[in-house]
Design a protein around this motif. Sequence first.
Motif, PDB file in Angstrom:
ATOM      1  N   LYS A  72      50.211 -57.845  22.017  1.00  0.00           N
ATOM      2  CA  LYS A  72      49.529 -57.398  23.236  1.00  0.00           C
ATOM      3  C   LYS A  72      48.611 -58.499  23.776  1.00  0.00           C
ATOM      4  N   ALA A  73      47.947 -59.205  22.876  1.00  0.00           N
ATOM      5  CA  ALA A  73      47.065 -60.286  23.299  1.00  0.00           C
ATOM      6  C   ALA A  73      47.835 -61.401  23.993  1.00  0.00           C
ATOM      7  N   GLN A  74      49.142 -61.505  23.691  1.00  0.00           N
ATOM      8  CA  GLN A  74      50.004 -62.493  24.335  1.00  0.00           C
ATOM      9  C   GLN A  74      50.635 -61.958  25.619  1.00  0.00           C
ATOM     10  N   GLY A  75      50.292 -60.726  25.998  1.00  0.00           N
ATOM     11  CA  GLY A  75      50.845 -60.139  27.211  1.00  0.00           C
ATOM     12  C   GLY A  75      52.166 -59.435  27.011  1.00  0.00           C
ATOM     13  N   VAL A  76      52.518 -59.111  25.762  1.00  0.00           N
ATOM     14  CA  VAL A  76      53.762 -58.379  25.480  1.00  0.00           C
ATOM     15  C   VAL A  76      53.404 -56.900  25.338  1.00  0.00           C
ATOM     16  N   HIS A  77      53.915 -56.064  26.229  1.00  0.00           N
ATOM     17  CA  HIS A  77      53.496 -54.663  26.262  1.00  0.00           C
ATOM     18  C   HIS A  77      54.614 -53.675  25.924  1.00  0.00           C
ATOM     19  N   THR A  78      55.840 -54.138  25.813  1.00  0.00           N
ATOM     20  CA  THR A  78      56.920 -53.286  25.310  1.00  0.00           C
ATOM     21  C   THR A  78      57.148 -53.658  23.856  1.00  0.00           C
ATOM     22  N   LEU A  79      56.974 -52.682  22.956  1.00  0.00           N
ATOM     23  CA  LEU A  79      57.000 -52.960  21.522  1.00  0.00           C
ATOM     24  C   LEU A  79      57.986 -52.046  20.810  1.00  0.00           C
ATOM     25  N   VAL A  80      58.803 -52.642  19.947  1.00  0.00           N
ATOM     26  CA  VAL A  80      59.779 -51.925  19.127  1.00  0.00           C
ATOM     27  C   VAL A  80      59.510 -52.259  17.667  1.00  0.00           C
ATOM     28  N   VAL A  81      59.461 -51.248  16.814  1.00  0.00           N
ATOM     29  CA  VAL A  81      59.326 -51.448  15.374  1.00  0.00           C
ATOM     30  C   VAL A  81      60.671 -51.220  14.716  1.00  0.00           C
TER      31      VAL A  81
END
Length: 604
Positions: free
Chosen positions: A248-257
């Motif tokens: 998120k701090a890098q601007g990535v807001h779509t996250l998959v685990v």
Amino acid sequence: MRFARRRFRLATGAFTASLAAVLAGCSTAPIAPPQPVQPVQPVQLRVIGFNDFHGHLEPSGMTLSLPDPAKPGATQRVTVGGAAAFAGLVNRLRAGSPHSVVVSSGDMIGGAPLVSTLFRHESTIEVMNRMGVEVGAPGNHEFDAGSVELQRVLAGGCGPNPPGAMTNSCALQPYAGARFQLVAANVERADGAHLLAPSWVKQVGPVKVGFIGAVTRWTPGIVVPSGVAGLRFVDEAEAINRAAAALKAQGVHTLVVTMHEGGEIGGPQQAGDWNDERCPGLRGPIVDLAKRITPDVDLILTGHSHQGYRCVVDGRPIIQSFSYSRALSATDLFIDPKTGRVDRAATRSRNLPVFNEHTEAAQRTAIAAAQPAPWDAVLRDATPDAAVAQQVAVFSAAAAPRTLRVVGRIAGSFERGERGKGDSAAGRLIADAQWAATRAPAQGGAQLALMNPGGIRSDLHCRGTPPCAVTFGDVFTMQPFGNSLVVMSFSGAELKALLESQQPPGRAGAHLLHPSASLRYRWVASAPHGQRVQDLSIDGTPLRPEATYRVTVNSYLAEGGDGFTLLKTGRDRLGGAVDLDALLEYLRTTTLAPVAAPRITWVD
């Protein structure tokens, strides 16, 4: 001066006349209406997930129990699986979305049939490369041969081939390694550095999507301990949340685990519907983990429990699609290109069976027709991938001389049965084989043998009319790990303590070892810890706490595998044959029939 004023009046008059003409023209021309703002089209990403492939490149008669569309509440057995059909379904899913990614949730290799294990799993990795896998999490079985071998498998290069070894690296050609990324946020070296990258980012059109990996924290207790020495497997949710915050701090807001840990649904009498998003009876480690994983994560792909489910919890899917190349999951995420965030109300997902050339046509048609769009057309139109089929055929042909060699005959099928309640015919067979291999004084003088159920990777089927031929490939698939046998001494009191540890305090269920014919007892599930093992006898004689008993286990258990740490304290150890060789020799001597009577009497 008079002349200058006249020129000024003329100029002013001309300007006024021109302005009037312009205004007159404007009053008659139509005014264009404002253009409507075009809605921003979301970016569609199709996440194609699978788990617990375990090197099952060939169909090998695999099936799934699936809901029967013609009979609500009933199930039917459907023939499925194999890498070519699996890849064909992946191709069809890719064709239906502008962007896609193929993701593994662990145990891609390890605990596998001969067509994978014989080649040190390089065959499976090369098929995965061709299939276009991009990212995955390691499972516990990726650590079967240790972290150093895992890194070789990923990086490429030939492993050592000592004389007489059962397996062969670079058997057909040089091995270039994996063209995909394994990620694990919760596997750390002693100095705190990650063994593998915690996450991986994919550019999807104008947005970035982050994939975070994790493996069950209990890995050290379910693999050979020496293989993970120096590594720490920390809490999965806490590690995932740290990786998510970094993305998120890098601007990535779509996250998959993608996580090698899971759960199950349904009950012992009725399996759950793997596409019922309500997931009745959901239980297992995934329940707590899902509650603790940050809500910033949009999708959780799971594995390890070899179950099928598609749960929607707090608006996000939690998915697992069985195992062994028999099924996969597909999830469509719709991402706002301006914010990079998922519209969760638009997310759609499905677990899908891998129909192959042996699937009954009527079953395929009915199951496909019962799916909602677009999954109905996907199942109807998918065809096996010819290039993958050819690739598997090359490895199968190279393994065939060993795989198809007949090594014995059996009078019936030896099945693993339901794990957790007592022992099984397959477990009794292997334990008896190991006892027979170590019973003579020169081989250790064993009085009993114990076998862990997780080491039994398949049933031993009797195909056709008994007596049925058993091939080396059948036996290898059942016992693929190549553990050696170890005979050790315990007092009677220590042996009882070992058996009581099959359900330590705090564990909800028992993890029972399969005994040889010489060991019998009652397991009283409702009794308190320390009192569950009752009426314990060796060769028909009640156990004497002060007596010494010689016990055979495989080397995995001998190192404390599956949490049986008491086995590490066994005395007067003597190494023996490889477990596979013991089973082959046992099958060679006579035509064996399954033993129906349990050796552990289960009492609720």
